[in-house]
Scaffold this motif. Structure first.
Motif, mmCIF file in Angstrom:
data_model
loop_
_atom_site.group_PDB
_atom_site.id
_atom_site.type_symbol
_atom_site.label_atom_id
_atom_site.label_comp_id
_atom_site.label_asym_id
_atom_site.label_seq_id
_atom_site.Cartn_x
_atom_site.Cartn_y
_atom_site.Cartn_z
ATOM 1 N N LEU A 69 -3.260 -11.103 -3.744
ATOM 2 C CA LEU A 69 -3.581 -9.826 -3.118
ATOM 3 C C LEU A 69 -4.262 -10.062 -1.773
ATOM 4 O O LEU A 69 -5.107 -10.939 -1.646
ATOM 5 N N ALA A 70 -3.892 -9.269 -0.787
ATOM 6 C CA ALA A 70 -4.599 -9.300 0.488
ATOM 7 C C ALA A 70 -5.870 -8.478 0.338
ATOM 8 O O ALA A 70 -5.837 -7.376 -0.201
ATOM 9 N N VAL A 71 -6.988 -9.010 0.800
ATOM 10 C CA VAL A 71 -8.271 -8.309 0.687
ATOM 11 C C VAL A 71 -8.683 -7.825 2.076
ATOM 12 O O VAL A 71 -8.752 -8.608 3.025
ATOM 13 N N THR A 72 -8.937 -6.527 2.178
ATOM 14 C CA THR A 72 -9.400 -5.930 3.439
ATOM 15 C C THR A 72 -10.784 -5.347 3.174
ATOM 16 O O THR A 72 -10.915 -4.156 2.892
ATOM 17 N N PRO A 73 -11.819 -6.165 3.228
ATOM 18 C CA PRO A 73 -13.159 -5.714 2.822
ATOM 19 C C PRO A 73 -13.748 -4.647 3.736
ATOM 20 O O PRO A 73 -13.739 -4.779 4.960
ATOM 21 N N SER A 74 -14.240 -3.588 3.110
ATOM 22 C CA SER A 74 -14.953 -2.559 3.870
ATOM 23 C C SER A 74 -16.431 -2.927 3.950
ATOM 24 O O SER A 74 -16.881 -3.880 3.324
ATOM 25 N N HIS A 75 -17.183 -2.151 4.743
ATOM 26 C CA HIS A 75 -18.609 -2.424 4.978
ATOM 27 C C HIS A 75 -18.819 -3.844 5.498
ATOM 28 O O HIS A 75 -19.745 -4.544 5.099
ATOM 29 N N ALA A 76 -17.914 -4.270 6.381
ATOM 30 C CA ALA A 76 -17.957 -5.650 6.868
ATOM 31 C C ALA A 76 -19.263 -5.993 7.569
ATOM 32 O O ALA A 76 -19.706 -7.142 7.554
ATOM 33 N N LEU A 77 -19.911 -4.996 8.183
ATOM 34 C CA LEU A 77 -21.192 -5.229 8.851
ATOM 35 C C LEU A 77 -22.354 -4.568 8.108
ATOM 36 O O LEU A 77 -23.464 -4.491 8.643
ATOM 37 N N ILE A 96 0.720 -6.017 -14.886
ATOM 38 C CA ILE A 96 1.611 -5.960 -16.051
ATOM 39 C C ILE A 96 2.606 -4.818 -15.900
ATOM 40 O O ILE A 96 3.804 -4.962 -16.186
ATOM 41 N N LEU A 97 2.121 -3.672 -15.435
ATOM 42 C CA LEU A 97 3.006 -2.529 -15.216
ATOM 43 C C LEU A 97 4.017 -2.829 -14.106
ATOM 44 O O LEU A 97 5.172 -2.404 -14.177
ATOM 45 N N ALA A 98 3.588 -3.573 -13.084
ATOM 46 C CA ALA A 98 4.503 -3.934 -12.005
ATOM 47 C C ALA A 98 5.642 -4.802 -12.520
ATOM 48 O O ALA A 98 6.783 -4.692 -12.056
ATOM 49 N N SER A 99 5.340 -5.663 -13.494
ATOM 50 C CA SER A 99 6.388 -6.513 -14.071
ATOM 51 C C SER A 99 7.413 -5.691 -14.832
ATOM 52 O O SER A 99 8.536 -6.157 -15.085
ATOM 53 N N ALA A 100 7.030 -4.451 -15.195
ATOM 54 C CA ALA A 100 7.952 -3.549 -15.884
ATOM 55 C C ALA A 100 8.684 -2.632 -14.914
ATOM 56 O O ALA A 100 9.423 -1.741 -15.335
ATOM 57 N N GLY A 101 8.452 -2.832 -13.616
ATOM 58 C CA GLY A 101 9.195 -2.081 -12.618
ATOM 59 C C GLY A 101 8.410 -1.073 -11.816
ATOM 60 O O GLY A 101 8.955 -0.439 -10.899
ATOM 61 N N TYR A 102 7.137 -0.887 -12.125
ATOM 62 C CA TYR A 102 6.320 0.059 -11.364
ATOM 63 C C TYR A 102 5.904 -0.577 -10.035
ATOM 64 O O TYR A 102 5.918 -1.802 -9.883
ATOM 65 N N PRO A 103 5.509 0.250 -9.057
ATOM 66 C CA PRO A 103 5.067 -0.306 -7.777
ATOM 67 C C PRO A 103 3.918 -1.290 -7.955
ATOM 68 O O PRO A 103 3.039 -1.070 -8.796
ATOM 69 N N ARG A 104 3.939 -2.320 -7.151
ATOM 70 C CA ARG A 104 2.934 -3.371 -7.270
ATOM 71 C C ARG A 104 1.798 -3.143 -6.278
ATOM 72 O O ARG A 104 2.035 -2.862 -5.105
ATOM 73 N N ILE A 105 0.588 -3.226 -6.754
ATOM 74 C CA ILE A 105 -0.573 -3.202 -5.868
ATOM 75 C C ILE A 105 -0.636 -4.537 -5.145
ATOM 76 O O ILE A 105 -0.649 -5.594 -5.763
ATOM 77 N N GLN A 106 -0.670 -4.483 -3.812
ATOM 78 C CA GLN A 106 -0.602 -5.703 -3.015
ATOM 79 C C GLN A 106 -1.824 -5.928 -2.137
ATOM 80 O O GLN A 106 -1.984 -7.014 -1.571
ATOM 81 N N VAL A 107 -2.683 -4.911 -2.021
ATOM 82 C CA VAL A 107 -3.868 -4.998 -1.166
ATOM 83 C C VAL A 107 -5.043 -4.377 -1.901
ATOM 84 O O VAL A 107 -4.870 -3.404 -2.634
ATOM 85 N N ILE A 108 -6.220 -4.937 -1.731
ATOM 86 C CA ILE A 108 -7.416 -4.300 -2.279
ATOM 87 C C ILE A 108 -8.505 -4.227 -1.211
ATOM 88 O O ILE A 108 -8.622 -5.103 -0.359
ATOM 89 N N ARG A 132 -11.655 -17.218 1.574
ATOM 90 C CA ARG A 132 -10.308 -17.166 1.014
ATOM 91 C C ARG A 132 -9.992 -15.768 0.493
ATOM 92 O O ARG A 132 -10.876 -15.066 0.028
ATOM 93 N N THR A 133 -8.748 -15.419 0.592
ATOM 94 C CA THR A 133 -8.150 -14.127 0.207
ATOM 95 C C THR A 133 -8.422 -13.013 1.214
ATOM 96 O O THR A 133 -7.816 -11.951 1.128
ATOM 97 N N ILE A 134 -9.318 -13.223 2.188
ATOM 98 C CA ILE A 134 -9.618 -12.163 3.155
ATOM 99 C C ILE A 134 -8.531 -12.127 4.231
ATOM 100 O O ILE A 134 -8.267 -13.134 4.887
ATOM 101 N N ALA A 135 -7.927 -10.946 4.416
ATOM 102 C CA ALA A 135 -6.883 -10.788 5.431
ATOM 103 C C ALA A 135 -7.430 -10.146 6.695
ATOM 104 O O ALA A 135 -7.253 -10.677 7.794
ATOM 105 N N ALA A 136 -8.089 -8.999 6.538
ATOM 106 C CA ALA A 136 -8.578 -8.272 7.711
ATOM 107 C C ALA A 136 -9.709 -7.344 7.293
ATOM 108 O O ALA A 136 -9.474 -6.367 6.583
ATOM 109 N N PRO A 137 -10.936 -7.621 7.696
ATOM 110 C CA PRO A 137 -12.055 -6.728 7.386
ATOM 111 C C PRO A 137 -11.856 -5.352 8.021
ATOM 112 O O PRO A 137 -11.230 -5.238 9.085
#
Length: 341
Positions: free
Chosen positions: A232-240, A195-207, A302-307
């Protein structure tokens, strides 16, 4: 011709036997083929190898020389995404990466991501601490820009998100930050951030969300729904899962002591053994390491980009990189997922 990252998986004879399998690792003539393997990191504009090299162990359980060897091996096989945090080993991880970047001249070849918010000197996401934390990371890394800045909210659930994003905007305008990611933000706060990004703030694009075959929750819930809805691109930690899903730790008596040993022993139960058996079966069929199958399962979600995967030794990198070249069949995915239910 030899297999992608041969040396840590099945024997050469067995690998040759399975080389024509459609799900076999990527065949190559030599190192470097991974340079052609890139996936978009969501809508950030960056493209990365589908496996990020995590540096959580650098300066803690892995010394400088071994850390540089791991980075060399990862880059040798075409990797380009390095992930660290200002809180890893009190900043020593960043120092080690910075020394490596300078000595190898590889800054322009790497997508560098840093998680900010857990350093003892600058905890949280308040405006002052955030600026200090970013400046501290840039100094330790010896770079002018962090490509992907992950905002770590695990120690700070109260700071006004609007203030945080306004500070990120200033850092971005100053050329110190590229894209913005998040770690530990609840689905509700991610919606607020959009919502804040729609008002012009930086957009979170990865989690970054801890996620793997044995740790399915809480990601497989509202968080995945929000990630999908916001692209959102998801880069999951603790992959192993601290190495458990590499298949190396199967005996409680032989696991290490300390917190990590306790975590590993905690997974050596009926469910954990069932998952390992399912991984063994697929790894046996495809003639690849267990760790590669664990990575391949994540990449199929789905949604996983790079562990994000941390490692202790250069030979482990060989196993992990094979995960990007393994395409699991529907039956393989079903068997693995069912084992983890």
């Amino acid at each position: 011709m030899r297999l992608f990252s041969v040396g840590a998986g099945a024997s050469a004879d067995r690998a040759q036997q399975h080389a024509e399998h459609p799900s076999a690792p990527i065949p190559i003539v030599g190192p470097g083929i991974g340079e052609t393997i890139r996936v978009p990191l969501g809508e950030t504009g960056y493209e990365t190898f589908p496996l990020m090299l995590g540096a959580a162990e650098f300066g803690w359980n892995v010394d400088l020389e071994t850390s540089h060897g791991i980075l060399d091996r990862y880059m040798e096989f075409g990797g380009n995404a390095i992930h660290t945090a200002d809180g890893f080993s009190g900043g020593r991880s960043e120092h080690i990466i910075g020394q490596w970047l300078r000595s190898r001249g590889r800054r322009d070849h790497a997508v560098l991501s840093v998680r900010i918010g857990a350093h003892a000197d600058n905890p949280g996401l308040g405006s002052v601490n955030l600026v200090r934390a970013v400046e501290g990371s840039l100094t330790r890394l010896g770079v002018e820009r962090i490509d992907v800045l992950y905002l770590d909210a695990t120690l700070d659930a109260t700071t006004n998100l609007e203030d945080t994003l306004a500070t990120v905007e200033w850092l971005s305008d100053a050329g110190k930050v590229g894209a913005v990611g998040a770690f530990g933000l609840s689905p509700e706060r991610l919606v607020e951030a959009r919502i804040l990004a729609s008002a012009g703030y930086p957009r979170i694009q990865v989690i970054d969300a801890p996620y793997n075959l044995i740790r399915r929750q809480p990601f497989e819930g509202d968080l995945r729904l929000v990630a999908g809805a916001q692209n959102l691109a998801v880069t999951p930690s603790h992959a192993l899962e601290h190495g458990f899903l590499s298949g190396r730790h199967r005996n409680k008596a032989l696991t290490s002591r300390g917190v990590r040993g306790e975590q590993l022993r905690g997974h050596l139960n009926r469910r954990g053994i069932k998952i390992l058996r399912a991984l063994d079966q697929v790894a046996e069929e495809l003639a690849v390491p267990v760790a590669a199958v664990s990575i391949a399962w994540l990449l199929a979600q789905r949604t996983i980009a790079a562990p994000i995967v941390n490692t202790f030794a250069t030979e482990h990198v060989d196993e992990l990189m094979q995960g990007a070249g393994v395409s699991l069949s529907r039956s393989h995915l079903a068997e693995l997922t069912r084992a983890g239910n």
